[in-house]
Design a protein around this motif. Structure first.
Motif, PDB file in Angstrom:
ATOM      1  N   LEU A   1       0.833  -1.198   0.000  1.00 16.26           N
ATOM      2  CA  LEU A   1       0.000   0.000   0.000  1.00 16.26           C
ATOM      3  C   LEU A   1       0.872   1.254   0.000  1.00 16.26           C
ATOM      4  CD1 LEU A   1      -2.800   1.306   0.190  1.00 16.26           C
ATOM      5  CD2 LEU A   1      -2.626   1.120   2.679  1.00 16.26           C
ATOM      6  N   THR A   2       1.949   1.206   0.779  1.00 18.04           N
ATOM      7  CA  THR A   2       2.875   2.341   0.825  1.00 18.04           C
ATOM      8  C   THR A   2       3.447   2.625  -0.549  1.00 18.04           C
ATOM      9  OG1 THR A   2       3.479   1.986   3.144  1.00 18.04           O
ATOM     10  CG2 THR A   2       5.080   3.127   1.765  1.00 18.04           C
TER      11      THR A   2
ATOM     12  N   ALA B   1       2.215   1.882  -3.418  1.00 23.21           N
ATOM     13  CA  ALA B   1       1.207   2.242  -4.407  1.00 23.21           C
ATOM     14  C   ALA B   1       0.615   3.627  -4.195  1.00 23.21           C
ATOM     15  CB  ALA B   1       0.082   1.199  -4.391  1.00 23.21           C
ATOM     16  N   ARG B   2       0.443   4.036  -2.954  1.00 26.76           N
ATOM     17  CA  ARG B   2      -0.361   5.221  -2.676  1.00 26.76           C
ATOM     18  C   ARG B   2       0.405   6.412  -2.124  1.00 26.76           C
ATOM     19  NH1 ARG B   2      -5.816   3.760  -2.394  1.00 26.76           N
ATOM     20  NH2 ARG B   2      -6.148   2.115  -3.939  1.00 26.76           N
ATOM     21  N   ARG B   3       1.502   6.196  -1.454  1.00 29.96           N
ATOM     22  CA  ARG B   3       2.175   7.294  -0.762  1.00 29.96           C
ATOM     23  C   ARG B   3       3.138   8.060  -1.665  1.00 29.96           C
ATOM     24  NH1 ARG B   3       3.868   5.331   5.360  1.00 29.96           N
ATOM     25  NH2 ARG B   3       1.775   5.424   6.273  1.00 29.96           N
ATOM     26  N   SER B   4       3.311   9.335  -1.328  1.00 29.78           N
ATOM     27  CA  SER B   4       4.302  10.147  -2.017  1.00 29.78           C
ATOM     28  C   SER B   4       5.694   9.791  -1.510  1.00 29.78           C
ATOM     29  CB  SER B   4       4.032  11.633  -1.756  1.00 29.78           C
ATOM     30  OG  SER B   4       4.258  11.935  -0.378  1.00 29.78           O
TER      31      SER B   4
ATOM     32  N   GLU C   1       6.142  10.914   2.080  1.00 31.89           N
ATOM     33  CA  GLU C   1       5.428  10.060   3.018  1.00 31.89           C
ATOM     34  C   GLU C   1       6.143   8.728   3.198  1.00 31.89           C
ATOM     35  OE1 GLU C   1       0.813  11.549   2.342  1.00 31.89           O
ATOM     36  OE2 GLU C   1       1.699  10.087   0.973  1.00 31.89           O
ATOM     37  N   LYS C   2       6.673   8.178   2.113  1.00 31.50           N
ATOM     38  CA  LYS C   2       7.387   6.906   2.192  1.00 31.50           C
ATOM     39  C   LYS C   2       8.609   7.005   3.096  1.00 31.50           C
ATOM     40  CE  LYS C   2       6.124   5.181  -2.427  1.00 31.50           C
ATOM     41  NZ  LYS C   2       6.641   4.826  -3.760  1.00 31.50           N
TER      42      LYS C   2
END
Length: 232
Positions: free
Chosen positions: A143-144, A146-149, A152-153
């Protein structure tokens, strides 16, 4: 292996696979175990090789890697004290496991360990629970990716490391300082970023006063609340 000198004072006993066992069960486990030290860079398990060993990580840090179709090494996970290394009931190792710091493991030959699991249901359930926890972490990692900038990562990664690595503090509420178990290139692999992006994000966090970088792999979290905000 004498339980009075090893299991009784093991620093990870209550957090590891052994945490559910009573003294009698620990004695049975200690008979088939032995401690081994690995220097940084040493390989514990090779992908595709017969899986003959497994064990608990007592100190240090390890990385799990897979080879891509073009021959590159991809870091897929990191392991910390109390994590289980290896896979019972598998004939071959699925990943290469390498020490990223000087490490100590309590190792068991796979066949005797499997026989012990079959006789001690509590330990078998604990191992299953650890496997499900690792699966949940892998799904969260997907999920990290796929979805995080990128920001954010990197922030989320540092928080995860602070939770799992050996942290030192000047005071109970003071800044947390720890050493990263993998280098920036390996962090980039793990997060699906380039090494330049990882370095850029770390520099931004440093300039914002959220972290300090006192060493090549050393991180000090100066403002945890802000780091959590950046992690999303």
């Amino acid at each position: 292996m004498d339980i009075s000198k090893t299991c009784a004072d093991c620093s990870v006993r209550n957090r590891s696979l052994c945490g559910t066992l009573d003294d009698g069960e620990l004695q049975a486990l200690s008979r088939i175990g032995h401690r081994r030290h690995f220097t940084r860079g040493a390989t514990i398990l090779w992908s595709g090789e017969p899986a003959t060993q497994c064990g608990n990580l007592l100190s240090g840090a390890l990385k799990m890697t897979a080879s891509t179709a073009d021959g590159r090494e991809q870091t897929v996970s990191t392991l910390y004290p109390a994590d289980f290394v290896g896979r019972p009931y598998a004939e071959d190792s699925r990943f290469t496991v390498t020490a990223t710091a000087d490490s100590e493991l309590c190792m068991f030959a796979r066949a005797p360990f499997e026989h012990l699991l079959e006789r001690h249901a509590k330990m078998e359930r604990q191992l299953l629970d650890q496997a499900f926890t690792a699966l949940d972490e892998s799904r969260a990692q997907m999920l990290t990716l796929a979805r995080r900038s990128a920001a954010e990562k990197v922030a989320g990664f540092l928080l995860d490391m602070a939770d799992r690595a050996e942290v030192t503090r000047i005071s109970p509420t003071g800044p947390a300082t720890f050493d990263l178990p993998i280098n920036r290139g390996q962090i980039a692999d793990l997060l699906g970023l380039t090494i330049e992006t990882v370095s850029r994000q770390l520099t931004k966090l440093k300039l914002a006063g959220i972290i300090a970088l006192p060493g090549i792999r050393t991180i000090t979290i100066r403002d945890e609340a802000s780091l959590r905000t950046r992690a999303g």
